[in-house]
Design an enzyme around this catalytic site. Structure first.
Site, mmCIF file in Angstrom:
data_model
loop_
_atom_site.group_PDB
_atom_site.id
_atom_site.type_symbol
_atom_site.label_atom_id
_atom_site.label_comp_id
_atom_site.label_asym_id
_atom_site.label_seq_id
_atom_site.Cartn_x
_atom_site.Cartn_y
_atom_site.Cartn_z
ATOM 1 N N CYS A 2 0.967 -1.034 0.048
ATOM 2 C CA CYS A 2 0.001 0.002 -0.025
ATOM 3 C C CYS A 2 1.003 1.158 -0.092
ATOM 4 O O CYS A 2 2.196 1.259 0.381
ATOM 5 C CB CYS A 2 -0.801 0.140 1.258
ATOM 6 S SG CYS A 2 -1.954 -1.495 1.264
ATOM 7 N N ARG A 27 4.595 -0.121 -6.374
ATOM 8 C CA ARG A 27 4.219 -1.020 -5.192
ATOM 9 C C ARG A 27 3.137 -1.969 -5.346
ATOM 10 O O ARG A 27 3.232 -3.098 -4.505
ATOM 11 C CB ARG A 27 4.114 -0.052 -4.047
ATOM 12 C CG ARG A 27 5.093 0.555 -3.684
ATOM 13 C CD ARG A 27 4.636 1.794 -2.648
ATOM 14 N NE ARG A 27 4.489 1.342 -1.191
ATOM 15 C CZ ARG A 27 5.138 1.158 -0.441
ATOM 16 N NH1 ARG A 27 6.679 1.728 -0.473
ATOM 17 N NH2 ARG A 27 4.891 0.776 0.928
ATOM 18 N N GLY A 102 -0.310 -1.649 6.555
ATOM 19 C CA GLY A 102 -0.151 -2.782 7.735
ATOM 20 C C GLY A 102 -1.292 -3.647 8.031
ATOM 21 O O GLY A 102 -1.982 -3.809 7.105
ATOM 22 N N GLU A 483 19.461 -23.311 -1.131
ATOM 23 C CA GLU A 483 19.182 -21.919 -1.591
ATOM 24 C C GLU A 483 20.280 -20.700 -0.910
ATOM 25 O O GLU A 483 20.795 -19.901 -1.785
ATOM 26 C CB GLU A 483 17.749 -21.322 -0.957
ATOM 27 C CG GLU A 483 17.480 -19.850 -1.236
ATOM 28 C CD GLU A 483 17.374 -19.442 -2.610
ATOM 29 O OE1 GLU A 483 17.418 -18.255 -2.776
ATOM 30 O OE2 GLU A 483 17.216 -20.306 -3.444
ATOM 31 N N LYS A 487 22.344 -18.488 -3.503
ATOM 32 C CA LYS A 487 22.826 -16.895 -3.342
ATOM 33 C C LYS A 487 24.005 -16.663 -3.397
ATOM 34 O O LYS A 487 24.464 -15.618 -3.942
ATOM 35 C CB LYS A 487 22.062 -16.891 -1.883
ATOM 36 C CG LYS A 487 20.484 -16.428 -2.071
ATOM 37 C CD LYS A 487 20.107 -15.448 -3.234
ATOM 38 C CE LYS A 487 18.703 -15.640 -3.709
ATOM 39 N NZ LYS A 487 18.717 -16.798 -4.783
ATOM 40 N N LYS A 613 17.015 -11.664 -14.728
ATOM 41 C CA LYS A 613 15.933 -11.857 -13.748
ATOM 42 C C LYS A 613 14.881 -12.804 -14.236
ATOM 43 O O LYS A 613 14.482 -13.577 -13.462
ATOM 44 C CB LYS A 613 15.150 -10.542 -13.612
ATOM 45 C CG LYS A 613 14.262 -10.680 -12.534
ATOM 46 C CD LYS A 613 14.739 -10.563 -11.282
ATOM 47 C CE LYS A 613 13.568 -10.811 -10.143
ATOM 48 N NZ LYS A 613 14.434 -11.086 -8.857
#
Length: 618
Positions: A2, A27, A102, A483, A487, A613
């Site tokens: 938000c 967003r 939130g 993972e 990374k 990506k």
């Protein structure tokens, strides 16, 4: 996801608020609204579901005026993405209006108490409770009413509040989600992120948790929630537009790592009932009867998403007691998989356009299997071709190395496992209800892990010259070892391997010497005897490494740190939780270790060499 924008000054507020909301569109959102106090002292609210252009059209059709107000873009959590549920929300007497980022975790008991006192609610949101609480406490001093209200809230929130009975001010408050105050010339701004107001001012105050800001035409006053004055540094922002999107972080990856509590929270909100613990997944478009009818599940993914799939196997088999097989998308269709209508195929992809995963999905459909997509991009090809979807709400992820999308995928797979468990066990179940309550606590525990970032940076300083790493884990923690290794190798270019801890004697022991860092996941669920047995076995693996001179970096739960320190060189502490939720917490230190090692080595963290990506070709 938000966004909040507030303005008070001499100019017309509506265009400034709408422009700020546009700058926060990245967003993600599904409705928008604004509220102003006009020249007649009337509180005017305009809201619309869908894109921001719908709100702009509503304002064109019914113009608003005024020199101060607040606006919001909302991603639905409590309540559907309708105009009725869009922010801002008013109190019962339409004296107070609130925008909120939130979640209010205790909104149900608060709402029930307010209803018993005669308050009437018109939306399905938790935010409306805040408006009613503030209005209930309001006796002419808005900031004091806000202080009283926030002390009753459990959860995380950033607020913007205005009132017609105490005009000429905006009150902002922060406890969790970001909030920033902009300082202009005889005008002031409130926003959830810098890009919203950067075109108007470069002088910003970043609110801390527990800060309350009162913006008037004469300036800004800052206090804590008890009313004590606080001082915050004014930052002069020199970012270009890309840097503005980074929110002040040095790299997108670091920003996205720190966004993970929000990503996990947004992925579960609106799906897990705080009251009953039941999971609601309307968008999967499969009935409980259909879920009960499947004989097995295939999960197909690539890269980081494959690690989420592998962790999901443990979750689903434990909670739903159905066999799960995990495949690489790049291998699936080349082996003529045995699959038919009795098999559910789950495809996981951050972008929803991964070529190998899409090809696997089509292979499964051709053989009669229904497919369910776990994805972060609405409208992507994989979601369009699936029977149903389980969207992750991580928001745009720009760094090539997936971080917040991975923890959002883990969250989605856990929710799916619970949903399958409900369908196959038959409704309410005490174990699943307890799991749901634990899940709701995970974002807060992630924030605890993130608060130790300086320790990971210090650890990287000691290890960044290593040429090889080994990552070890057992059970559901083995995918996290994979993972962690991925990374590190993709952003620092250090060779790293993930391995099941129990397989050390079958080869990896030969690699251990005094120059090899070995990262061991030795976490456990304190309420599980099975988890304790795995913990003891992993401690033995640590002792094997130390006996051969290896450098041990252990990730342990807080209750075991003292014991693990006796055998490990470095110990990273994380909060304890249920066994199946520990992966969401323990991957965070591995991401930060990889990040700080890569920075130390001078690597391009956001765009590592030879990687993209989204892999859209086979």
């Amino acid at each position: 996801m938000c966004g909040i924008v507030g303005y008070i000054g001499k100019r017309s507020a509506a265009p400034i608020i709408l422009d700020g909301l546009k700058r926060l569109e990245y967003r993600g959102y599904d409705s928008a609204g604004l509220a102003l106090l006009n020249e007649s002292g009337e509180l005017v609210v305009r809201r619309a579901s869908g894109k921001l252009r719908n709100l702009e059209e509503a304002v064109r059709e019914r113009p608003v005026s005024g020199t101060f107000g607040i606006g919001h873009t909302r991603w639905a959590t409590h309540g559907r993405p309708t105009e009725e549920n869009a922010h801002p929300h008013c109190g019962a007497n339409r004296d107070v209006v609130v925008v909120h980022n939130g979640i209010v975790e205790n909104y149900l008991p608060l709402k029930q108490k307010l209803e018993a006192e005669g308050h009437k609610f018109i939306s399905g949101t938790d935010t409306e409770v805040i408006a009613h609480l503030i209005e209930k406490n309001h006796n002419g001093n808005l900031e004091e009413a806000v202080r009283k209200a926030v002390k009753q809230l459990t959860g995380v929130f950033a607020l913007g509040v205005i009132s017609k009975s105490d005009p000429g001010k905006i009150v902002g408050a922060r406890s969790g989600p970001p909030a920033v105050v902009g300082l202009g010339e005889d005008e002031y701004f409130l926003a959830s992120d810098v890009p919203a107001i950067l075109s108007h001012t470069r002088d910003m105050i970043f609110l801390n948790d527990g800060d309350l800001a009162v913006l008037t035409a004469n300036g800004v006053q800052l206090t804590d929630f008890d009313g004590r004055p606080v001082k915050r540094q004014v930052s002069h922002i020199l970012w270009d537009p890309i840097m503005a999107e980074k929110g002040g972080y040095k790299h997108f990856m670091l920003k996205e790592v720190f966004e993970q509590p929000r990503a996990v929270r947004d992925t579960m909100l609106g799906r897990v009932s705080q009251e009953t613990g039941l999971v609601y997944l309307d968008e999967v478009n499969l009935t409980p009867e259909e879920f009960r009818g499947f004989q097995s599940i295939k999960v197909v993914a690539c890269g980081t998403s494959w690690h989420a799939a592998l962790a999901g196997k443990f979750m689903i088999e434990k909670l739903a007691r159905i066999p799960v097989e995990v495949d690489y998308g790049s291998e699936f269709r080349y082996r003529d998989p045995i699959i038919d209508e009795s098999v559910l195929t789950v495809v996981i992809s951050q972008s929803g356009e991964t070529a190998d995963t899409l090809a696997a999905q089509r292979e499964a459909k051709q053989k009669g299997s229904k497919t369910l997509a776990v994805c972060n991009v609405v409208g992507s090809m994989i979601t369009r071709e699936a029977v149903g979807t389980l969207m992750t709400h991580a928001g745009p992820e720009i760094g090539v190395a997936s971080t917040k999308t991975f923890t959002a995928q883990l969250t989605a797979m856990f929710i799916l496992a619970m949903h399958l468990g409900q369908a196959r066990r038959g409704g309410d179940d005490p174990e699943l209800r307890a799991m749901a309550q634990e899940l709701l606590l995970v974002p807060g525990k992630m924030e605890t892990v993130l608060s130790n970032d300086s320790y990971y940076e210090e650890l990287a300083r000691a290890l960044f010259k290593a040429t090889d790493f080994l990552f070890l884990g057992r059970g559901v923690h083995y995918p996290i070892a994979l993972e962690g290794a991925l990374k590190l190798k993709e952003i620092s270019y250090i060779h790293a391997e993930g391995y099941p801890a129990g397989e050390m004697k079958h080869g990896p022991n030969a690699l251990i010497d005094e120059s090899l860092p070995v990262v061991v996941l030795v976490t456990r669920d304190p309420g599980s005897q099975e988890s304790y047995l795995r913990y003891e076995k992993t401690l033995s693996n640590i002792q094997e490494v130390k006996a051969r001179g290896g450098i041990v970096v252990a990730v342990a739960c807080e209750q075991d740190v003292a014991e693990v320190k006796k055998v490990a060189d470095h110990v990273i502490s994380i909060p304890s939780t249920s066994e199946l939720l520990l992966p969401i917490l323990e991957v965070v230190p591995l991401q930060l270790l990889a990040y700080h090692v890569a920075v130390r080595r001078g690597c391009d963290v956001d765009q590592p060499r030879n990687l993209a990506k989204s892999v859209t070709v086979e």
